[in-house]
Design an enzyme around this catalytic site. Structure first.
Site, PDB file in Angstrom:
ATOM      1  N   ARG A 178      57.648  -4.541  70.445  1.00  0.00           N
ATOM      2  CA  ARG A 178      56.354  -5.216  70.557  1.00  0.00           C
ATOM      3  C   ARG A 178      55.198  -4.225  70.617  1.00  0.00           C
ATOM      4  O   ARG A 178      54.053  -4.584  70.367  1.00  0.00           O
ATOM      5  CB  ARG A 178      56.340  -6.119  71.791  1.00  0.00           C
ATOM      6  CG  ARG A 178      55.219  -7.166  71.754  1.00  0.00           C
ATOM      7  CD  ARG A 178      55.389  -8.231  72.822  1.00  0.00           C
ATOM      8  NE  ARG A 178      55.095  -7.736  74.148  1.00  0.00           N
ATOM      9  CZ  ARG A 178      55.968  -7.627  75.138  1.00  0.00           C
ATOM     10  NH1 ARG A 178      57.232  -7.961  74.936  1.00  0.00           N
ATOM     11  NH2 ARG A 178      55.616  -7.190  76.328  1.00  0.00           N
ATOM     12  N   LYS A 195      47.701 -11.941  51.534  1.00  0.00           N
ATOM     13  CA  LYS A 195      47.072 -12.226  50.245  1.00  0.00           C
ATOM     14  C   LYS A 195      47.119 -10.990  49.340  1.00  0.00           C
ATOM     15  O   LYS A 195      48.176 -10.534  48.961  1.00  0.00           O
ATOM     16  CB  LYS A 195      45.644 -12.714  50.463  1.00  0.00           C
ATOM     17  CG  LYS A 195      45.510 -13.803  51.539  1.00  0.00           C
ATOM     18  CD  LYS A 195      46.322 -15.040  51.277  1.00  0.00           C
ATOM     19  CE  LYS A 195      45.964 -16.215  52.168  1.00  0.00           C
ATOM     20  NZ  LYS A 195      46.223 -16.050  53.605  1.00  0.00           N
ATOM     21  N   TYR A 240      37.256 -20.324  56.326  1.00  0.00           N
ATOM     22  CA  TYR A 240      38.614 -20.843  56.354  1.00  0.00           C
ATOM     23  C   TYR A 240      38.734 -21.828  57.508  1.00  0.00           C
ATOM     24  O   TYR A 240      38.368 -21.528  58.639  1.00  0.00           O
ATOM     25  CB  TYR A 240      39.611 -19.693  56.501  1.00  0.00           C
ATOM     26  CG  TYR A 240      41.050 -20.127  56.656  1.00  0.00           C
ATOM     27  CD1 TYR A 240      41.643 -20.999  55.749  1.00  0.00           C
ATOM     28  CD2 TYR A 240      41.820 -19.655  57.711  1.00  0.00           C
ATOM     29  CE1 TYR A 240      42.961 -21.397  55.892  1.00  0.00           C
ATOM     30  CE2 TYR A 240      43.146 -20.044  57.854  1.00  0.00           C
ATOM     31  CZ  TYR A 240      43.713 -20.917  56.950  1.00  0.00           C
ATOM     32  OH  TYR A 240      45.012 -21.320  57.094  1.00  0.00           O
ATOM     33  N   ASP A 243      35.642 -10.623  57.533  1.00  0.00           N
ATOM     34  CA  ASP A 243      36.941 -10.930  56.942  1.00  0.00           C
ATOM     35  C   ASP A 243      36.828 -10.638  55.452  1.00  0.00           C
ATOM     36  O   ASP A 243      36.155 -11.352  54.708  1.00  0.00           O
ATOM     37  CB  ASP A 243      37.291 -12.398  57.189  1.00  0.00           C
ATOM     38  CG  ASP A 243      38.676 -12.765  56.674  1.00  0.00           C
ATOM     39  OD1 ASP A 243      39.148 -12.122  55.711  1.00  0.00           O
ATOM     40  OD2 ASP A 243      39.293 -13.699  57.215  1.00  0.00           O
TER      41      ASP A 243
END
Length: 466
Positions: free
Chosen positions: A130, A281, A183, A256
């Site tokens: 982690r 993406k 978004y 973004d």
């Protein structure tokens, strides 16, 4: 006595199939190797032959800040995409050219003294999955090189990157300014969840600098956040102007840049403090990975990293490996996406069954001048409105044959969708109209197929629009 076949027996004299391992390295090989950054503990023997040790040295910075890796200076993004983050500091396994997948959930220490040295920062290693992974760190270093960032954190998804950034950097009582075109999941988190934590949100139109200044004067704004280009209308915010206004009031700016990628826009160089990507993406580019990335000022990324360690939204090592693979061809793919999208946008604009095209490379786009100033290419997504309404648009979508009808974008395959149906169907027509999602809107992520094949398919599908 039964004989055992040995290929070495057929080798000419003086030729060895495998170089002998020096005695000084045999014990070290049994103990394993912990690596984190480029340097590693001086008291621990290396399993790497001296001639190869240079590949584990930290990459020095040049006088202009460009990273150097094994004497190679990255002056072009295409070179950084291939070699950034991998020519120094990664684990060396059997002289593998590609960065290995370190598929482990935990890391071991030889004794308690070594663990204490790790806790005190004198032994550079990893402790638990982690908190870090060598494959993921190579990914972070490559994206950092592409963005020209001080630090980078890769996480399990773009939404994980967004939510971790917001929750770790915006305090209770803080305020966020964002844009109306956004978004929908990001907007949902900001407007539905953050107010429960006493965090205010102002929504302004892209590039409404007067509204931004009003929000900065009225509220104790911590953060301005916007996509550029936005989803789905591809609005481009004026990053330098917004950064100047926000910094004057002590607010930081996060952009973004998923649709732009570092190939088309360098948001940090334009004044932003942080840049965020849904690495699912364009960065990964093959529709087979979920990942997110946050880059920028070290002190800000470190705050997010600390929160991220607690929440645990880590990227899987194999996903990190696939992201690394995709990043190597990023510049090549984006160049193809840019060229094809520009050509398709121009042709769509003159088609009688199309009433409007949204693409920042077109002069008709409201932010074309801004895009020309701060983008080197206009991206691979074209949004457009067909003639008629919902049913007419459905007739078009149901007759395309080359693109997949699917969410997401930025992959080598073309993907097409109606936002009104794909993402906003549950809102109903009135609510969709309120937030600006038109019933006849199409978002088309153009892949790397031949542009003439793409166009021929669009033309035949548009024939089905009454």
């Amino acid at each position: 006595m039964r004989s055992v076949y040995s290929p070495a027996a057929e080798m000419p004299a003086g030729v060895s199939m495998r170089a002998p391992v020096p005695a000084a390295l045999r014990s070290a090989a049994r103990s394993g190797l912990h690596l984190r950054n480029a340097s590693f503990h001086t008291h621990r023997p290396s399993v790497v032959a001296p001639a190869a040790a240079k590949d584990l040295e930290p990459a020095p910075a040049s006088s202009n800040g460009a990273p150097k890796n094994n004497g190679v200076q990255f002056t072009k993004l295409s070179t950084a995409a291939v070699h950034g983050g991998e020519r120094g500091g990664r684990p060396r396994v059997a002289d593998a050219l590609t960065t290995p997948i370190v598929q482990t959930s935990t890391y071991h220490f030889r004794n308690t003294a070594e663990l204490i040295e790790y806790n005190e920062g004198r032994f550079d290693s990893y402790e638990y999955g982690r908190y870090g992974n060598p494959t993921a760190q190579a990914c972070e270093n490559k994206i950092k090189a592409l963005e020209g960032a001080e630090d980078c954190l890769v996480s399990a998804s773009g939404m994980n990157a967004v939510t971790s950034m917001l929750l770790s950097l915006v305090p209770a009582g803080g305020h966020i300014v964002t844009t109306s075109d956004c978004y929908w999941r990001t907007r949902q988190f900001m407007q539905n969840f953050l107010p429960k934590m006493n965090i205010g949100v102002s929504v302004i139109k892209p590039n409404d600098l007067e509204a931004l200044q009003e929000a900065l004067d009225k509220h104790n704004v911590t953060l301005f956040f916007s996509e550029s280009p936005t989803n789905p209308y591809l609005r481009c915010v004026d990053i330098p102007a917004i950064s100047r206004l926000c910094h004057a009031k002590g607010a930081f700016v996060c952009v973004d840049s998923t649709f732009a990628t570092p190939i088309n826009t360098r948001a940090l160089a334009l004044g932003a403090d942080l840049v965020l990507h849904s690495a699912t993406k364009y960065l990964a580019g093959h529709n087979d990975v979920l990942a997110g990335a946050l880059c920028g000022k070290k002190e800000l990324v470190e705050k997010v990293r600390e929160f991220h360690h607690i929440m645990g939204g880590v990227v899987d090592p194999h996903a990190a490996y696939l992201l690394l693979r995709g990043l190597k061809t990023l510049e090549l793919r984006v160049a193809r996406h840019n060229a094809s999208a520009m050509e398709i946008a121009r042709r769509l604009e003159s088609h009688p069954k199309v009433v409007r095209v949204w693409y920042p490379g077109l002069e008709s786009h409201p932010d074309h001048a801004i895009a020309k100033r701060q983008m080197s290419g206009f991206g691979g997504v074209v949004s457009f409105e067909t003639r008629g309404g919902l049913n007419e648009c459905i007739s078009f979508i149901d007759n395309v044959k080359l693109p997949y009808i699917a969410p997401s974008l930025g992959g080598v395959e073309s993907l097409i969708e109606m936002p009104a149906v794909q993402s906003y169907w549950g809102f109903g027509p009135e609510r969709r109209a309120q937030i600006g999602i038109k019933e006849n809107l199409v978002r088309f992520s153009i892949g790397v197929e031949d542009v003439e094949d793409i166009w021929e398919d669009l033309v035949q599908a548009l024939e089905h629009v009454p």
